[in-house]
Design an enzyme around this catalytic site. Structure first.
Site, PDB file in Angstrom:
ATOM      1  N   SER A   1      26.963   7.089 -24.173  1.00  0.00           N
ATOM      2  CA  SER A   1      28.168   6.787 -24.959  1.00  0.00           C
ATOM      3  C   SER A   1      28.101   5.427 -25.654  1.00  0.00           C
ATOM      4  O   SER A   1      29.102   4.717 -25.724  1.00  0.00           O
ATOM      5  CB  SER A   1      29.425   6.912 -24.088  1.00  0.00           C
ATOM      6  OG  SER A   1      29.566   8.242 -23.607  1.00  0.00           O
TER       7      SER A   1
ATOM      8  N   HIS B   1      14.963  13.658 -19.772  1.00  0.00           N
ATOM      9  CA  HIS B   1      16.395  13.497 -20.067  1.00  0.00           C
ATOM     10  C   HIS B   1      17.192  14.213 -18.966  1.00  0.00           C
ATOM     11  O   HIS B   1      16.780  15.250 -18.475  1.00  0.00           O
ATOM     12  CB  HIS B   1      16.709  14.095 -21.444  1.00  0.00           C
ATOM     13  CG  HIS B   1      18.072  13.735 -21.933  1.00  0.00           C
ATOM     14  ND1 HIS B   1      19.205  14.358 -21.476  1.00  0.00           N
ATOM     15  CD2 HIS B   1      18.487  12.788 -22.807  1.00  0.00           C
ATOM     16  CE1 HIS B   1      20.263  13.809 -22.068  1.00  0.00           C
ATOM     17  NE2 HIS B   1      19.854  12.849 -22.881  1.00  0.00           N
TER      18      HIS B   1
ATOM     19  N   GLY C   1      25.591  11.298 -29.319  1.00  0.00           N
ATOM     20  CA  GLY C   1      26.680  11.646 -30.242  1.00  0.00           C
ATOM     21  C   GLY C   1      26.777  10.747 -31.467  1.00  0.00           C
ATOM     22  O   GLY C   1      26.911  11.242 -32.601  1.00  0.00           O
TER      23      GLY C   1
ATOM     24  N   ASN D   1      18.953  10.699 -30.508  1.00  0.00           N
ATOM     25  CA  ASN D   1      18.694  11.990 -29.865  1.00  0.00           C
ATOM     26  C   ASN D   1      19.716  12.981 -30.411  1.00  0.00           C
ATOM     27  O   ASN D   1      20.860  12.996 -29.960  1.00  0.00           O
ATOM     28  CB  ASN D   1      18.830  11.835 -28.335  1.00  0.00           C
ATOM     29  CG  ASN D   1      18.615  13.156 -27.621  1.00  0.00           C
ATOM     30  OD1 ASN D   1      18.166  14.134 -28.224  1.00  0.00           O
ATOM     31  ND2 ASN D   1      18.948  13.194 -26.334  1.00  0.00           N
TER      32      ASN D   1
ATOM     33  N   GLU E   1      19.660  16.036 -19.078  1.00  0.00           N
ATOM     34  CA  GLU E   1      19.992  17.441 -19.383  1.00  0.00           C
ATOM     35  C   GLU E   1      18.813  18.348 -19.048  1.00  0.00           C
ATOM     36  O   GLU E   1      18.989  19.485 -18.622  1.00  0.00           O
ATOM     37  CB  GLU E   1      20.409  17.570 -20.862  1.00  0.00           C
ATOM     38  CG  GLU E   1      21.794  16.968 -21.081  1.00  0.00           C
ATOM     39  CD  GLU E   1      22.049  16.441 -22.487  1.00  0.00           C
ATOM     40  OE1 GLU E   1      21.298  16.781 -23.423  1.00  0.00           O
ATOM     41  OE2 GLU E   1      23.013  15.651 -22.636  1.00  0.00           O
TER      42      GLU E   1
ATOM     43  N   GLU F   1      19.851   5.878 -18.405  1.00  0.00           N
ATOM     44  CA  GLU F   1      20.973   6.691 -18.849  1.00  0.00           C
ATOM     45  C   GLU F   1      21.765   7.190 -17.647  1.00  0.00           C
ATOM     46  O   GLU F   1      21.423   8.225 -17.060  1.00  0.00           O
ATOM     47  CB  GLU F   1      20.466   7.889 -19.650  1.00  0.00           C
ATOM     48  CG  GLU F   1      19.719   7.517 -20.906  1.00  0.00           C
ATOM     49  CD  GLU F   1      19.875   8.582 -21.989  1.00  0.00           C
ATOM     50  OE1 GLU F   1      20.236   8.221 -23.101  1.00  0.00           O
ATOM     51  OE2 GLU F   1      19.661   9.771 -21.694  1.00  0.00           O
TER      52      GLU F   1
ATOM     53  N   LYS G   1      19.769  16.063 -30.056  1.00  0.00           N
ATOM     54  CA  LYS G   1      19.929  17.205 -29.139  1.00  0.00           C
ATOM     55  C   LYS G   1      19.918  18.513 -29.939  1.00  0.00           C
ATOM     56  O   LYS G   1      19.204  18.619 -30.916  1.00  0.00           O
ATOM     57  CB  LYS G   1      21.215  17.051 -28.316  1.00  0.00           C
ATOM     58  CG  LYS G   1      21.318  15.691 -27.636  1.00  0.00           C
ATOM     59  CD  LYS G   1      22.369  15.674 -26.571  1.00  0.00           C
ATOM     60  CE  LYS G   1      22.547  14.261 -26.068  1.00  0.00           C
ATOM     61  NZ  LYS G   1      23.432  14.169 -24.931  1.00  0.00           N
TER      62      LYS G   1
ATOM     63  N   GLY H   1      27.588  11.425 -23.082  1.00  0.00           N
ATOM     64  CA  GLY H   1      28.483  12.341 -23.788  1.00  0.00           C
ATOM     65  C   GLY H   1      29.891  12.368 -23.223  1.00  0.00           C
ATOM     66  O   GLY H   1      30.684  13.257 -23.547  1.00  0.00           O
TER      67      GLY H   1
HETATM   68  C1  PEP Z   1      21.793  10.977 -24.641  1.00  0.00           C
HETATM   69  O1  PEP Z   1      21.955  12.171 -24.547  1.00  0.00           O
HETATM   70  O2  PEP Z   1      20.661  10.510 -24.535  1.00  0.00           O
HETATM   71  C2  PEP Z   1      22.965  10.142 -24.880  1.00  0.00           C
HETATM   72  C3  PEP Z   1      22.882   8.883 -24.585  1.00  0.00           C
HETATM   73  O3  PEP Z   1      24.086  10.769 -25.369  1.00  0.00           O
HETATM   74  P1  PEP Z   1      25.483  10.069 -25.782  1.00  0.00           P
HETATM   75  O4  PEP Z   1      25.144   8.869 -26.631  1.00  0.00           O
HETATM   76  O5  PEP Z   1      26.205  11.123 -26.577  1.00  0.00           O
HETATM   77  O6  PEP Z   1      26.172   9.707 -24.528  1.00  0.00           O
END
Ligand code: PEP
Length: 252
Positions: free
Chosen positions: A214, A97, A236, A11, A99, A169, A13, A175
């Site tokens: 993460s 998601h 990330g 992802n 976000e 998640e 983003k 993040g």
């Molecule tokens: C995500 O946004 O789906 C995600 C898992 O981000 P990160 O790996 O940066 O925590």
């Protein structure tokens, strides 16, 4: 237990530009072509879908979108319809998601509508569910996940999960560099599978449930060896080809 093919999605983003995503994708492609057990999918920012679709053509990497409108067409400035995604060989769409839920006001009901729209169009949803830190600390994790899942099951039917992927998640892990422990993640993954199994055991058994929050090259292995963790949704770390490839390699 069914042998489920691992699934790893990037992802990206709202990150990158043409100058950065071209070499990133080239490096990921070169690494993945050497052979992976996992199904690998890239979800770029919308504006690069055309570019990435062309570059992924005839490769083993799939294309995903990060969101889609729950409307078919019309006066929805800035939105993208499912029919438009079909023009670009998009296989998957991330739905719900955190976000989108938290920053753009997507309710469980809207998420369920989007999920149904994706399934009805023949594309495959990656449905994100997860609790906030506050909810976890109040011991509400299962209640929150159950509500997020049940709204989709009620709206789209359990059979619609046959081609879906669920991403657990935890919001507090996205993040933040703070990953759920393998045991914490496994507990919720097992709960999700059980919740689906109440309606259809076969669908639940075949369903790929991936972890996001993460995931890094150095923690992917221990997460992915858990019984109900079938891969990852990677934010990330998917912006660094070497890290993303290590994570894909860990999904066996
Ligand atoms: C995500 O946004 O789906 C995600 C898992 O981000 P990160 O790996 O940066 O925590």
């Amino acid at each position: 237990m069914t042998n489920r093919r691992p699934f790893v999605a990037a992802n990206w983003k709202m990150n990158g530009n043409l100058a950065s995503i071209r070499p990133l994708l080239a490096d990921i492609l070169a690494g993945v072509q050497t052979g992976m057990n996992a199904e690998v999918v890239i979800c770029p920012p919308y504006i690069y879908i055309d570019e990435i679709a062309l570059r992924l053509d005839n490769t083993t990497i799939g294309l995903g979108a990060q969101n889609v409108s729950h409307h078919d067409s019309g006066a929805h400035t800035g939105e993208v319809a499912i029919g438009m995604l079909q023009d670009y060989n998009t296989g998957y769409v991330i739905i719900g998601h955190s976000e989108r839920r938290m920053l753009y006001g997507e309710t469980d009901g809207i998420v369920a509508e989007k999920f149904k729209k994706v399934v009805d169009s023949g594309l495959k949803p990656i449905l994100c569910v997860g609790e906030t830190l506050e909810q976890r600390e109040a011991d509400e994790t299962e209640e929150v996940i159950a509500r997020q899942l049940d709204t989709v099951i009620d709206n789209a039917g359990v059979k619609s999960f046959a081609k879906a992927v669920i991403a657990y998640e935890p919001v507090w892990a996205i993040g933040t560099g703070r990953t759920a422990t393998p045991d914490q993640a496994q507990e919720v993954h097992a709960f999700i599978r059980l919740r689906l199994a109440r309606h259809d055991e076969e669908i639940a058994d075949l369903l790929r449930i991936v972890y996001g929050g993460s995931v890094k090259a150095d923690n992917a292995n221990e997460l992915f060896t858990m019984a109900d963790i079938d891969g990852g949704l990677i934010g990330g770390a998917s912006l660094i080809a070497e890290d993303f490839l290590s994570i894909c390699q860990a999904a066996i």
